[in-house]
Design a protein around this motif. Sequence first.
Motif, PDB file in Angstrom:
ATOM      1  N   GLU A 176       0.698  -1.174  -0.139  1.00  0.00           N
ATOM      2  CA  GLU A 176      -0.082  -0.150   0.029  1.00  0.00           C
ATOM      3  C   GLU A 176       0.729   1.361  -0.037  1.00  0.00           C
ATOM      4  O   GLU A 176       0.333   2.324  -0.703  1.00  0.00           O
ATOM      5  CB  GLU A 176      -0.896  -0.036   1.091  1.00  0.00           C
ATOM      6  N   VAL A 177       2.041   1.314   0.885  1.00  0.00           N
ATOM      7  CA  VAL A 177       2.987   2.241   0.961  1.00  0.00           C
ATOM      8  C   VAL A 177       3.716   2.672  -0.669  1.00  0.00           C
ATOM      9  O   VAL A 177       3.807   3.749  -1.211  1.00  0.00           O
ATOM     10  CB  VAL A 177       3.952   2.171   1.915  1.00  0.00           C
ATOM     11  N   GLU A 178       3.943   1.387  -1.252  1.00  0.00           N
ATOM     12  CA  GLU A 178       4.329   1.431  -2.756  1.00  0.00           C
ATOM     13  C   GLU A 178       3.342   2.255  -3.741  1.00  0.00           C
ATOM     14  O   GLU A 178       3.691   3.004  -4.725  1.00  0.00           O
ATOM     15  CB  GLU A 178       4.929   0.147  -3.093  1.00  0.00           C
ATOM     16  N   VAL A 226      12.141  12.393  -3.644  1.00  0.00           N
ATOM     17  CA  VAL A 226      10.714  12.309  -2.521  1.00  0.00           C
ATOM     18  C   VAL A 226      10.294  11.008  -2.558  1.00  0.00           C
ATOM     19  O   VAL A 226      10.161  10.633  -1.493  1.00  0.00           O
ATOM     20  CB  VAL A 226       9.709  13.536  -3.038  1.00  0.00           C
ATOM     21  N   SER A 227      10.065  10.271  -3.737  1.00  0.00           N
ATOM     22  CA  SER A 227       9.376   8.906  -3.735  1.00  0.00           C
ATOM     23  C   SER A 227      10.144   8.088  -2.886  1.00  0.00           C
ATOM     24  O   SER A 227       9.637   7.162  -2.316  1.00  0.00           O
ATOM     25  CB  SER A 227       9.263   8.649  -5.135  1.00  0.00           C
ATOM     26  N   ALA A 228      11.725   8.126  -3.059  1.00  0.00           N
ATOM     27  CA  ALA A 228      12.456   7.103  -2.450  1.00  0.00           C
ATOM     28  C   ALA A 228      12.247   7.304  -0.987  1.00  0.00           C
ATOM     29  O   ALA A 228      12.413   6.356  -0.134  1.00  0.00           O
ATOM     30  CB  ALA A 228      13.761   7.352  -2.858  1.00  0.00           C
ATOM     31  N   ARG A 229      12.252   8.625  -0.224  1.00  0.00           N
ATOM     32  CA  ARG A 229      12.298   8.974   1.021  1.00  0.00           C
ATOM     33  C   ARG A 229      10.746   8.247   1.464  1.00  0.00           C
ATOM     34  O   ARG A 229      10.751   7.788   2.575  1.00  0.00           O
ATOM     35  CB  ARG A 229      12.358  10.252   1.314  1.00  0.00           C
ATOM     36  N   GLU A 240      11.136   4.577   2.342  1.00  0.00           N
ATOM     37  CA  GLU A 240      11.964   4.373   3.704  1.00  0.00           C
ATOM     38  C   GLU A 240      11.118   3.783   4.650  1.00  0.00           C
ATOM     39  O   GLU A 240      10.000   4.667   4.854  1.00  0.00           O
ATOM     40  CB  GLU A 240      12.833   5.434   3.990  1.00  0.00           C
ATOM     41  N   PRO A 241      11.277   2.601   5.294  1.00  0.00           N
ATOM     42  CA  PRO A 241      10.483   2.084   6.500  1.00  0.00           C
ATOM     43  C   PRO A 241      10.450   3.216   7.602  1.00  0.00           C
ATOM     44  O   PRO A 241      11.711   3.735   7.877  1.00  0.00           O
ATOM     45  CB  PRO A 241      11.229   0.978   7.007  1.00  0.00           C
ATOM     46  N   LEU A 272      15.855  17.717   0.790  1.00  0.00           N
ATOM     47  CA  LEU A 272      14.877  17.226   1.481  1.00  0.00           C
ATOM     48  C   LEU A 272      14.850  18.264   2.765  1.00  0.00           C
ATOM     49  O   LEU A 272      15.535  17.752   3.561  1.00  0.00           O
ATOM     50  CB  LEU A 272      14.677  15.775   1.611  1.00  0.00           C
ATOM     51  N   VAL A 273      14.009  19.386   2.724  1.00  0.00           N
ATOM     52  CA  VAL A 273      14.149  20.233   3.846  1.00  0.00           C
ATOM     53  C   VAL A 273      13.433  19.657   4.955  1.00  0.00           C
ATOM     54  O   VAL A 273      13.523  19.951   6.180  1.00  0.00           O
ATOM     55  CB  VAL A 273      13.534  21.637   3.399  1.00  0.00           C
ATOM     56  N   THR A 274      12.180  19.026   4.828  1.00  0.00           N
ATOM     57  CA  THR A 274      11.393  18.427   5.891  1.00  0.00           C
ATOM     58  C   THR A 274      11.076  17.220   5.872  1.00  0.00           C
ATOM     59  O   THR A 274      10.752  16.802   4.607  1.00  0.00           O
ATOM     60  CB  THR A 274      10.055  19.467   6.075  1.00  0.00           C
ATOM     61  N   ASP A 275      11.185  16.338   6.818  1.00  0.00           N
ATOM     62  CA  ASP A 275      10.673  15.002   6.829  1.00  0.00           C
ATOM     63  C   ASP A 275      10.230  14.666   7.957  1.00  0.00           C
ATOM     64  O   ASP A 275      10.791  14.453   8.991  1.00  0.00           O
ATOM     65  CB  ASP A 275      11.786  13.865   6.585  1.00  0.00           C
ATOM     66  N   ALA A 276       8.690  14.809   8.290  1.00  0.00           N
ATOM     67  CA  ALA A 276       8.220  14.496   9.630  1.00  0.00           C
ATOM     68  C   ALA A 276       6.956  13.467   9.654  1.00  0.00           C
ATOM     69  O   ALA A 276       6.592  13.021   8.392  1.00  0.00           O
ATOM     70  CB  ALA A 276       7.337  15.886   9.946  1.00  0.00           C
ATOM     71  N   LEU A 277       6.962  12.842  10.652  1.00  0.00           N
ATOM     72  CA  LEU A 277       6.104  11.736  10.987  1.00  0.00           C
ATOM     73  C   LEU A 277       4.983  12.284  11.711  1.00  0.00           C
ATOM     74  O   LEU A 277       5.002  12.792  12.546  1.00  0.00           O
ATOM     75  CB  LEU A 277       6.590  10.475  11.526  1.00  0.00           C
ATOM     76  N   LEU A 278       3.630  12.024  11.320  1.00  0.00           N
ATOM     77  CA  LEU A 278       2.546  12.422  12.185  1.00  0.00           C
ATOM     78  C   LEU A 278       1.547  11.115  12.397  1.00  0.00           C
ATOM     79  O   LEU A 278       1.448  10.248  11.571  1.00  0.00           O
ATOM     80  CB  LEU A 278       1.491  13.392  11.320  1.00  0.00           C
ATOM     81  N   ALA A 279       0.868  11.270  13.637  1.00  0.00           N
ATOM     82  CA  ALA A 279       0.057  10.055  13.891  1.00  0.00           C
ATOM     83  C   ALA A 279      -1.255  10.292  13.006  1.00  0.00           C
ATOM     84  O   ALA A 279      -1.804  11.415  12.618  1.00  0.00           O
ATOM     85  CB  ALA A 279      -0.353  10.172  15.416  1.00  0.00           C
TER      86      ALA A 279
END
Length: 375
Positions: free
Chosen positions: A39-41, A64-67, A70-71, A89-96
């Motif tokens: 699904e992520v792919e 961006v697609s490669a990032r 990433e798990p 890549l300036v920002t890479d954030a994870l959100l709930a």
Amino acid sequence: MKPPTTAPLSALRPAADLYGDVVTAYVDVSRTNEDGVHEVEVHAENLRRQLLDAGADDALVESVSARVLEPTGLGGETSRVIVAHGNELVTDALLAGAFPTRAHHGPIAHLLDLARATADELRYAVVRVDRTGADITVAGTAGPDRRELASEGDHDVLHKYKGGGWSHRRFQMRVEDSIERNAEAVAGDLDSLVVNERIDVVLLAGEPTSCSSVRESAGAKLAERLEILEHGGRAEGATDERLDEDVAAALERRRTARLDVVLERLGGGAKAVGVGETVEALRRGEVETLLLLEGALEGRQAYVGAEPLLLGHSPEELQAFGVDEPAITRLDEAMVRAAIGQDADLVPLRAPVGLLPDGVGAVLRFDSRPELTST
């Protein structure tokens, strides 16, 4: 109880400073079942096509697609927010939570949803306490990460003795002393947690006597963040359903208290009310806290320049400030960018408030507008 402060948006400043050919991606990277990787792919491929169709640079799109692929190392519903410009890549954030996958390519980063989640976040600790110690869960409402900790007291006697006489009395005193020392140890661990981390709320659940003892032993910073819940505990087999409801209600009370503080300041101090006044205040760099009702500016546009504070309603406004070719973008995104650019806070509104008829306003650090005097 001390109302929690809004979370700082300073981490978003590098993204807010970008101008020209900026890529922003919100991607659902949840892995909640055995098909999660596939699904992520699929999401990554959909994102890639959207960006290429929007005219983004091929190399940047591939980066961006490669990032995205990433798990994250996290289970449950999780979203990734990426902002990219040039070769970086300036920002890479994870959100709930699972945000709908979408991408934007334009003059500025689209930071509204990320800023709203960041500003609305509450860092909290749920503490399940009994006479021997406590289990502690540290989490946040925006980020998907959780930590499980344990606080074990220096206990030697924990079960009351059923005998009688003087030996019984001495034993009972040892039991009470042991329980009290365990509560002091838990309170000490929680004090350290609050001091060393940005914890807004500490929610205590479990055996009533132990909860009371922990509260009595709490230091000042812990005490002003501490709330005892009705349900939940540390005992084996204890259900979390009602505890989860209590936690959600407690967090909402804290958000309401935070909003009340901001509205009180809005009602009695320097302020901007409405879109026009607020845009002008943002442009002057006077905003301390921006208030924005979700959906209030839907469909409205603004013009922006290279600096975050360069925004206006028409190209002519920006040209008057020396911007040769103003870029058009969403008004809400332009306002949030300007707020971040002057280190302002953001308070997302979920419902209308009487002080802001159109859902937009600001508490000001100062007001440079000349005072109107009657003649």
